[in-house]
Design an enzyme around this catalytic site. Structure first.
Site, PDB file in Angstrom:
ATOM      1  N   LYS A 134       0.826  -1.228   0.000  1.00  0.00           N
ATOM      2  CA  LYS A 134       0.000   0.000   0.000  1.00  0.00           C
ATOM      3  C   LYS A 134       0.845   1.257   0.000  1.00  0.00           C
ATOM      4  CE  LYS A 134       0.427  -1.901   4.205  1.00  0.00           C
ATOM      5  NZ  LYS A 134       0.142  -3.130   4.881  1.00  0.00           N
ATOM      6  N   GLY A 165      -6.630  -6.256   4.042  1.00  0.00           N
ATOM      7  CA  GLY A 165      -6.284  -7.695   4.059  1.00  0.00           C
ATOM      8  C   GLY A 165      -7.201  -8.557   3.214  1.00  0.00           C
ATOM      9  N   GLY A 182       1.858 -11.082  14.183  1.00  0.00           N
ATOM     10  CA  GLY A 182       2.141 -10.799  12.765  1.00  0.00           C
ATOM     11  C   GLY A 182       1.191  -9.797  12.141  1.00  0.00           C
ATOM     12  N   ASP A 233      -0.355   3.754   8.028  1.00  0.00           N
ATOM     13  CA  ASP A 233      -0.801   2.568   7.280  1.00  0.00           C
ATOM     14  C   ASP A 233      -2.259   2.765   6.824  1.00  0.00           C
ATOM     15  OD1 ASP A 233      -0.461  -0.434   6.613  1.00  0.00           O
ATOM     16  OD2 ASP A 233      -2.259  -0.394   7.858  1.00  0.00           O
ATOM     17  N   LYS A 240      -3.762   3.158   2.837  1.00  0.00           N
ATOM     18  CA  LYS A 240      -4.915   2.398   2.311  1.00  0.00           C
ATOM     19  C   LYS A 240      -6.020   3.355   1.884  1.00  0.00           C
ATOM     20  CE  LYS A 240      -3.708  -1.480   5.284  1.00  0.00           C
ATOM     21  NZ  LYS A 240      -3.846  -2.031   6.624  1.00  0.00           N
ATOM     22  N   GLY A 251      -2.811 -10.376   8.734  1.00  0.00           N
ATOM     23  CA  GLY A 251      -2.479 -11.768   9.047  1.00  0.00           C
ATOM     24  C   GLY A 251      -2.156 -12.542   7.783  1.00  0.00           C
TER      25      GLY A 251
HETATM   26  N1  HSE Z   1      -0.204  -3.691   9.774  1.00  0.00           N
HETATM   27  C1  HSE Z   1      -1.382  -3.844   8.996  1.00  0.00           C
HETATM   28  C2  HSE Z   1      -2.572  -3.887   9.942  1.00  0.00           C
HETATM   29  C3  HSE Z   1      -1.299  -5.097   8.181  1.00  0.00           C
HETATM   30  O1  HSE Z   1      -2.376  -3.983  11.155  1.00  0.00           O
HETATM   31  O2  HSE Z   1      -3.689  -3.795   9.490  1.00  0.00           O
HETATM   32  C4  HSE Z   1      -2.219  -5.122   7.020  1.00  0.00           C
HETATM   33  O3  HSE Z   1      -1.988  -4.056   6.154  1.00  0.00           O
END
Ligand code: HSE
Length: 441
Positions: free
Chosen positions: A107, A136, A189, A203, A207, A304
């Protein structure tokens, strides 16, 4: 049987590992759906000698992901390296220039360079798919690009970061400390390599930039987003929100206004009984308001290994079946320049938490500052944290600061910020006021 579709996968971390497992465990189903076998021809990762759940036998190893990207031994380059520039960008450019289809979950790369990479894909007659880049496992890119292509979108918003939602949910349900829950999200993760991308809201902003572009036909404009993270949210805010009938969520919101497109990322109070408030843990959701379809809410796992690999695989299967949509719905040259709305004009109600010195006249001065800016108050509550005794303030000492929660009527961002700056300067509060928008859903 037809020739296999040969993948080159760069990056074997959480998502890359999940993809290898999916290919291994679903081989028959995938080849039936694709009409040809899906084969991993080459891989590249930072460390070769690492214990992995899936064996790399039969796959060529490349130390250099750029060499893998351009290798004649692959048909599709799958970029799972991450990062908005550097190796990931160089590798994607090399793959497109060599006429390879590209699938990426990156992204940050697309939010910064999406239009230019889409143009490159068009020039070389290939494709650039990125279903896994947003939310995701939720198929939101295809939903906007294909299923809702006949709509004018009014607003798109949602919970786009699993780590933040996980942290806020655990802070609320288990009364746990921020840092403790963050460590857990990293271990599972969910978090980015640098978790400040998650908790700082970047983040989500990456997106959101992609959703905005697909929804409104504009070039991705990550650098035009107002971004606030969840670092400032305390247990006191979570408890106050609950008492007031709200939950705190980190939202990404994009909407069309008269002055342009408003894009913002920030913690927001959402009504406790709204569908979005129920979205908990690592789950993401995306709400889309379209003129024909009405209001949609897509909910699902936002991070994930397995859900993200599912999204990557859907892009690979599209390529195997010969689909080649424009990455951002329309040819890259037809994407409109982004016009940013003035956030100062954003209208809404606000939650404010002040640590007010317990002394005569303090509240009157605070109310006066709000009045000067025409900010009207719906409620004022002098609130002890849960567990504190009646008759004493937060720290138990007379004259010490005590938490006061204000809810405003609808006002502008400009007005509330100016009032809070003045309140801070007056010295009746011991720390910078906390402000959270109440999001109308
Ligand atoms: N670090 C991101 C989250 C992973 O926690 O949503 C998916 O982009």
């Amino acid at each position: 049987m037809s020739q296999p579709l040969r993948l080159g996968i760069a990056g074997l971390g959480t998502v890359g590992g999940g993809l290898l497992r999916l290919i291994e465990t679903h081989a028959t189903r995938l080849s039936e759906t694709a009409g040809r076998p899906i084969a991993v021809a080459g891989v590249s990762a930072r460390t070769r000698a690492k214990a992995r759940a899936t064996k790399l036998e039969g796959m060529s190893w490349f130390d250099d992901p750029v060499a893998l990207a351009a290798s004649p031994s692959i048909d599709v380059f799958v970029e799972l390296i991450g990062g908005g520039d550097g190796t990931a960008k160089a590798a994607v450019e090399a793959a497109l220039a060599a006429g390879k289809a590209v699938v990426t979950a990156n992204k940050a790369l697309l939010a910064r360079h999406g239009a230019e990479l889409a143009r490159l894909a068009e020039r070389y007659g290939t494709t650039l798919n990125f279903e896994a880049a947003v939310a995701g496992g939720i198929p939101v890119i295809k939903t906007l690009r294909e299923a809702l292509a006949g709509n004018r979108i009014r607003r798109v918003y949602g919970i786009l970061n699993g780590t933040c939602n996980y942290i806020l949910t655990k802070m609320q349900d288990e009364h746990r400390a921020f840092a403790d829950v963050l460590k857990e999200a990293q271990a599972k993760g969910y978090a980015e390599a640098d978790p400040t991308f998650d908790i700082g809201g970047f983040d989500t902003a990456h997106k959101l930039a992609l959703l905005t572009s697909l929804a409104f036909g504009t070039r991705p404009a990550f650098d035009q987003i107002d971004v606030e993270g969840i670092e400032g949210i305390t247990q006191a805010d979570i408890e106050a929100a609950e008492d007031l009938g709200y939950r705190i969520k980190l939202l990404g919101v994009a909407l069309k206004t008269e002055s342009g497109i408003e894009q913002r990322v920030h913690p927001a109070m959402v009504p406790q009984h709204s569908a979005i408030a129920e979205v908990s843990g690592v789950t993401n959701c995306v709400a889309i308001d379209g003129d024909s379809v009405g209001n949609l809410l897509l909910v699902g796992p936002g991070a994930g290994a397995s859900p993200t690999a599912s999204a990557v695989m859907s892009d690979i299967l599209d390529i195997a079946r010969g689909g080649a949509p424009y990455p951002f719905c329309v040819p890259a040259d037809r994407l409109q320049p982004y016009t940013r709305a003035t956030l100062g004009r954003h209208q809404g109600a606000y939650y404010v938490r002040l640590a007010v010195y317990d002394r005569p006249g303090a509240m009157a001065a605070i109310a006066g500052r709000m009045g000067e800016r025409h900010v009207s108050l719906e409620s004022i509550v002098q609130r002890r944290p849960r567990g504190a005794q009646i008759g004493i303030n937060a720290r138990g000492q007379p004259g010490e600061p005590t938490p006061v929660i204000l809810i405003t009527h609808e006002t502008t961002e400009e007005a509330i910020r100016a009032a809070l700056d003045a309140i801070h300067r007056d010295g009746n509060v011991s720390e910078k006021p906390q402000m959270v928008r109440i999001e109308p859903l």
